[in-house]
Design a protein around this motif. Structure first.
Motif, short mmCIF file in Angstrom:
data_model
loop_
_atom_site.label_atom_id
_atom_site.label_comp_id
_atom_site.label_asym_id
_atom_site.label_seq_id
_atom_site.Cartn_x
_atom_site.Cartn_y
_atom_site.Cartn_z
N GLY A 1 0.79 -1.23 0.00
CA GLY A 1 0.00 0.00 0.00
C GLY A 1 0.82 1.27 0.00
N GLY A 2 1.75 1.39 0.95
CA GLY A 2 2.57 2.59 1.05
C GLY A 2 3.43 2.76 -0.19
N TYR A 3 4.00 1.66 -0.65
CA TYR A 3 4.85 1.71 -1.85
C TYR A 3 4.04 2.22 -3.05
CZ TYR A 3 7.79 0.02 -5.68
OH TYR A 3 8.55 -0.05 -6.83
N MET A 4 2.81 1.73 -3.15
CA MET A 4 1.94 2.14 -4.26
C MET A 4 1.70 3.65 -4.24
SD MET A 4 -1.90 0.73 -5.05
CE MET A 4 -2.81 1.38 -3.64
N VAL A 5 1.29 4.14 -3.08
CA VAL A 5 0.97 5.55 -2.97
C VAL A 5 2.22 6.40 -3.21
CG1 VAL A 5 0.17 7.34 -1.36
CG2 VAL A 5 -0.99 5.12 -1.45
N ILE B 1 16.02 19.36 -15.16
CA ILE B 1 16.56 18.03 -14.86
C ILE B 1 16.18 17.64 -13.45
CG2 ILE B 1 18.66 16.65 -14.59
CD1 ILE B 1 20.02 18.42 -16.65
N SER B 2 15.45 16.54 -13.33
CA SER B 2 15.14 16.03 -12.00
C SER B 2 16.26 15.10 -11.57
CB SER B 2 13.80 15.30 -12.01
OG SER B 2 12.78 16.25 -12.17
N ASP B 3 17.14 15.62 -10.73
CA ASP B 3 18.25 14.82 -10.22
C ASP B 3 17.72 14.15 -8.95
OD1 ASP B 3 20.54 13.81 -9.13
OD2 ASP B 3 21.56 15.72 -8.93
N THR B 4 17.25 12.93 -9.12
CA THR B 4 16.50 12.26 -8.05
C THR B 4 17.42 11.46 -7.16
OG1 THR B 4 16.14 10.32 -9.44
CG2 THR B 4 14.49 12.05 -9.55
N TRP B 5 17.53 11.86 -5.90
CA TRP B 5 18.31 11.06 -4.95
C TRP B 5 17.37 10.15 -4.18
CZ3 TRP B 5 17.79 10.39 0.27
CH2 TRP B 5 18.73 9.50 0.83
N TRP B 6 17.69 8.88 -4.20
CA TRP B 6 16.92 7.90 -3.43
C TRP B 6 17.68 6.59 -3.42
CZ3 TRP B 6 13.70 3.99 -6.13
CH2 TRP B 6 13.86 4.02 -7.51
N GLN B 7 17.09 5.54 -2.87
CA GLN B 7 17.79 4.27 -2.70
C GLN B 7 16.81 3.10 -2.83
OE1 GLN B 7 18.91 5.34 1.46
NE2 GLN B 7 21.01 5.23 0.72
N THR B 8 17.37 1.92 -3.07
CA THR B 8 16.53 0.72 -3.09
C THR B 8 15.65 0.70 -1.84
OG1 THR B 8 18.34 -0.45 -4.17
CG2 THR B 8 16.61 -1.81 -3.21
N GLU B 9 16.25 1.05 -0.73
CA GLU B 9 15.57 0.99 0.56
C GLU B 9 14.42 2.00 0.67
OE1 GLU B 9 18.78 1.16 0.00
OE2 GLU B 9 19.93 -0.17 1.31
N THR B 10 14.55 3.14 0.00
CA THR B 10 13.54 4.19 0.19
C THR B 10 12.32 4.00 -0.70
OG1 THR B 10 14.41 5.75 -1.45
CG2 THR B 10 15.37 5.86 0.77
N GLY B 11 12.41 3.11 -1.67
CA GLY B 11 11.27 2.80 -2.53
C GLY B 11 11.02 3.84 -3.61
N GLY B 12 11.22 5.10 -3.28
CA GLY B 12 10.95 6.16 -4.25
C GLY B 12 11.82 7.37 -3.95
N PHE B 13 11.63 8.41 -4.75
CA PHE B 13 12.44 9.63 -4.65
C PHE B 13 12.37 10.23 -3.25
CE2 PHE B 13 10.92 10.38 -9.28
CZ PHE B 13 11.80 9.43 -9.73
N MET B 14 13.49 10.72 -2.78
CA MET B 14 13.56 11.35 -1.45
C MET B 14 13.94 12.82 -1.54
SD MET B 14 12.80 8.99 0.68
CE MET B 14 13.49 9.26 2.30
N ILE B 15 14.99 13.10 -2.30
CA ILE B 15 15.40 14.49 -2.51
C ILE B 15 15.43 14.68 -4.01
CG2 ILE B 15 17.21 16.22 -2.15
CD1 ILE B 15 18.09 14.77 0.31
N THR B 16 14.66 15.60 -4.50
CA THR B 16 14.59 15.77 -5.95
C THR B 16 14.04 17.14 -6.31
OG1 THR B 16 13.60 14.94 -8.02
CG2 THR B 16 12.29 14.68 -6.03
#
Ligand code: WTA
Length: 715
Positions: free
Chosen positions: A322-326, A469-484
């Motif tokens: 659910g959270g990943y989807m949203v 340019i969306s320079d998206t910082w994130w990680q496998t662990e975070t599931g989605g973009f964190m700083i962008t």
């Protein structure tokens, strides 16, 4: 309010018109300004006017709400934009992120019943997108392609889901997926999700899988072969070898479903084990094109994705539904300023997180049209990406800095605006400008810090100085973009990932775990939880807590270094373990790399630290750590002592004498994973001449580069 909020509040008062023209001109002309991070690149008024988040003020308003009332913010989005069979319980989010207060636990929308495949396909079809193109597939060989509309995609997904059910795959079962970038890859992920099975997609050579199969899979889905550039890679042979190995460890696979990728290899030449191996084409199309959805809890697992840690065995990162989807849907929408008419292409492979969140789920949840490309980005030549952009009228192009740099190396006349030396010396090859690229409106970057010179080339040459340019910082662990960046909202600074996404509270801490404020640098942590966060490491919750939550109690520790400038912009400096400490100066490897790459004859650089004991070739032994730089030159440039000196001088001039590399190691190529990540572990071993400790190099895209590097070690 958080520290960040204060920064943003002061940023929001930034003059938006003043200075705009001169800044932009400076950027377009490629003038090397003394201090690059003070150099703003403003979005055009036309872009901002149509953007979902058109101004810092709008961002600030939403960001504030997301931090002050995360439950309200996220549940508003979750209930208005997704289908839930049943709504979650009273609590939108429950979490404990502090090891001092017991087990780490993150839950979002618990008790909510949904299905992510239903939300990607059925819901969009009901909303009128049945005949919209869901997937464009482009083969490695120019001229071969295919496409599926949303309703055709649903049919294919249902057929596979029905087949999987028929062979006994049930909710919660793991399915191993080892497929290249064919339409069958997203189809497989969605089919698993539809029946509640947990997919585990691999990009690595699966003989390494065997050590990790603690999820007890019964089914593997693969294909016979794939074409990448001029090469044919026989995937089935690799899987066969892996299955022999896993059998030794007591793991037996009942079914190996194999897609026949005819353009790569014919059926007759594929090795076959009767009873276990099944051709996809022989069985799947016989199944019905409708399939009931398995409704799952928001906290039921969606997928497992193995990622390498700095030590020990790979970590099975577990994401739930659910959270990943949203989170993936919302980050996709805002970070790319997504509009219904967009055509989106992400060059990442689904075998890593970017392909999960931003080839399959994020875009499909938004009903987007997605381009999937099977092949190599420089095949038949370095213009292929732009050929594909023009062919499908791609509007959003998302890739990795490593690809940007390699295409930049291959040259284009426009890149010479800032590079007169290069223009005079080397023949012009307009790989980029021979294509129109006028459909492009947003560019994206992921995977490592993008150095300002690559950023500028991407912005000026590829994007015609038009596309944020969306320079998206994130990680496998975070599931989605964190700083962008949110395109259109902010003036950008080349090389900065800018500001946090809604609901994300990045904090920078010092060694003791104390938050530091204002202009600073330190360890990047995150306070609070966000819906896309991973929930555990599969089968090892203890390691999850130790790796991510114990280093700085109360925070999620990202493993990255970060600095924040006076305007509140975030600059990722690379993994903390990539930080080099020379004579007390903390230097991010990325900083040195960026300086090297700004040299007109340097195509790519990877920098590692080496302990002074092993630096026999230098006087660096007093510095603690020495700086060791692997350098790939622009095509055709010969190695020379003069060039070595000029590279070192460039770093000296840009950062300071303390950052000057102690050693330049010529590198015809760098060891990279197939997702383009440089394997620094291997470079560190080569640098310190621990050649018998190179470890496993089978996961490299081209293992041969290691021998080349060793051969050149002392030249
Ligand atoms: C790095 C990939 C700077 C970072 C999505 C992070 C970045 C690691 C960026 C995660 C970026 C990713 N700028 N660094 N835009 N994006 N990284 O798990 O070091 O494969 O911790 O996820 O890549 O890599 P992963």
């Amino acid at each position: 309010t958080t520290n960040h909020l204060r920064h943003v509040e002061s940023m929001a008062s930034l003059p938006s018109g003043a200075g705009k023209i001169s800044h932009l001109n400076a950027v377009i002309l490629g003038e090397a300004l003394a201090s690059e991070e003070n150099d703003f690149v403003f979005p055009s008024d036309d872009f901002s006017r149509q953007a979902l988040i058109p101004s810092p003020h709008k961002y600030l308003e939403m960001y504030k709400r997301s931090i002050e009332d995360p439950a309200g913010f996220w549940s508003g989005i979750a209930s208005s934009q997704f289908y839930w069979k049943q709504k979650w319980g009273d609590q939108v989010c429950s979490e404990n992120l502090d090891v001092r207060k017991g087990d780490i636990k993150i839950e979002w929308f618990k008790g909510g019943i949904t299905n992510i495949c239903y939300n990607c396909l059925d819901r969009n079809i009901d909303a009128g997108l049945a005949d919209k193109i869901a997937l464009y597939w482009e083969s490695n060989e120019p001229g071969f392609d295919a496409h599926l509309t949303y309703s055709q995609l649903l049919h294919r997904v249902c057929q596979l889901a029905n087949y999987l059910k028929s062979i006994g795959v049930r909710k919660g079962d793991a399915v191993i997926v080892y497929l290249p970038m064919l339409m069958e890859l997203p189809i497989t992920m969605l089919a698993c999700a539809r029946i509640g099975a947990v997919h585990s997609v691999y990009i690595l050579l699966p003989h390494k899988i065997v050590e990790k199969l603690d999820c007890k899979p019964k089914v593997v889905i693969t294909c016979n072969a794939v074409r990448r550039g001029p090469k044919t890679i026989n995937l089935k042979d690799i899987v066969d070898a892996a299955l022999v190995e896993s059998a030794k460890n007591g793991i037996s696979i009942d079914v190996c479903l194999t897609y026949e990728n005819q353009s790569a290899l014919k059926r007759e030449s594929t090795k076959w084990q009767e009873g276990r191996d099944v051709w996809w084409e022989d069985v799947v199309p016989k199944y019905p094109t409708t399939c009931d959805v398995e409704w799952v809890d928001a906290e039921d697992p969606l997928f497992l994705l193995y990622t390498s840690g700095s030590t020990g065995k790979p970590k099975g990162v577990l994401h739930t539904t659910g959270g990943y989807m949203v989170y993936t849907a919302t980050t996709f929408k805002y970070a790319f300023d997504y509009k219904e008419s967009d055509v989106y292409w992400c060059t990442a492979d689904c075998g890593w997180i970017t392909g999960h969140s931003y080839v399959t789920y994020g875009p499909m949840l938004n009903g987007a049209t997605v381009v999937v490309y099977e092949g190599a980005p420089n095949y038949p030549d370095s213009g292929r990406c732009w050929d594909i952009v023009d062919k499908y009228k791609v509007t959003i192009f998302y890739t990795a800095p490593t690809l940007v740099r390699s295409l930049m190396r291959d040259g284009d006349e426009a890149s010479c605006i800032s590079n007169l030396v290069y223009t005079l010396k080397y023949p012009v090859q307009n790989y980029v400008t021979r294509y129109s690229r006028k459909s492009l409106r947003v560019l994206g970057s992921v995977g490592e810090p993008i150095n300002p010179s690559a950023w500028r080339w991407f912005f000026n040459v590829v994007g015609g100085s038009r596309c944020p340019i969306s320079d998206t910082w994130w990680q496998t662990e975070t599931g989605g973009f964190m700083i962008t960046p949110l395109p259109g909202a902010w003036p950008q600074k080349p090389g900065s990932a800018t500001f946090p996404f809604f609901g994300v509270q990045p904090v920078i801490v010092d060694e003791k775990g104390t938050e530091i404020d204002g202009e600073c640098s330190g360890y990047l942590c995150v306070k609070g939880s966000w819906p896309g966060a991973f929930r555990t490491l599969y089968g090892d919750h203890e390691r999850y807590e130790t790796t991510y939550f114990r280093p700085f109690p109360g925070y999620y520790f990202t493993g990255d270094g970060c600095s924040r400038d006076k305007d509140g912009y975030h600059w990722l400096t690379g993994r903390v373990d990539d930080v080099i400490n020379v004579s007390g100066h903390r230097i991010g490897t990325a900083e040195v790399e960026s300086a090297l790459v700004s040299h007109p004859q340097c195509a790519e650089a990877a920098v590692v630290g080496v302990e002074h004991e092993v630096i026999k070739w230098s006087v660096a032994s007093v510095k603690g750590q020495g700086i060791y730089a692997f350098v790939t030159l622009v095509e055709g440039v010969p190695y020379s002592e003069e060039l070595r000196k000029s590279l070192i001088l460039t770093v000296r001039n840009q950062i300071g004498a303390f950052a000057a590399p102690d050693k330049i190691h010529w590198a015809p190529g760098l060891p990279k994973t197939r997702s383009g990540k440089i394997m620094r572990r291997i470079l560190r071993k080569i640098a310190s001449r621990q050649l018998d400790e190179l470890g496993d190099i089978s996961t490299l895209a081209e293992p041969g580069v290691v021998d080349q590097l060793i051969a050149l070690a002392d030249s």
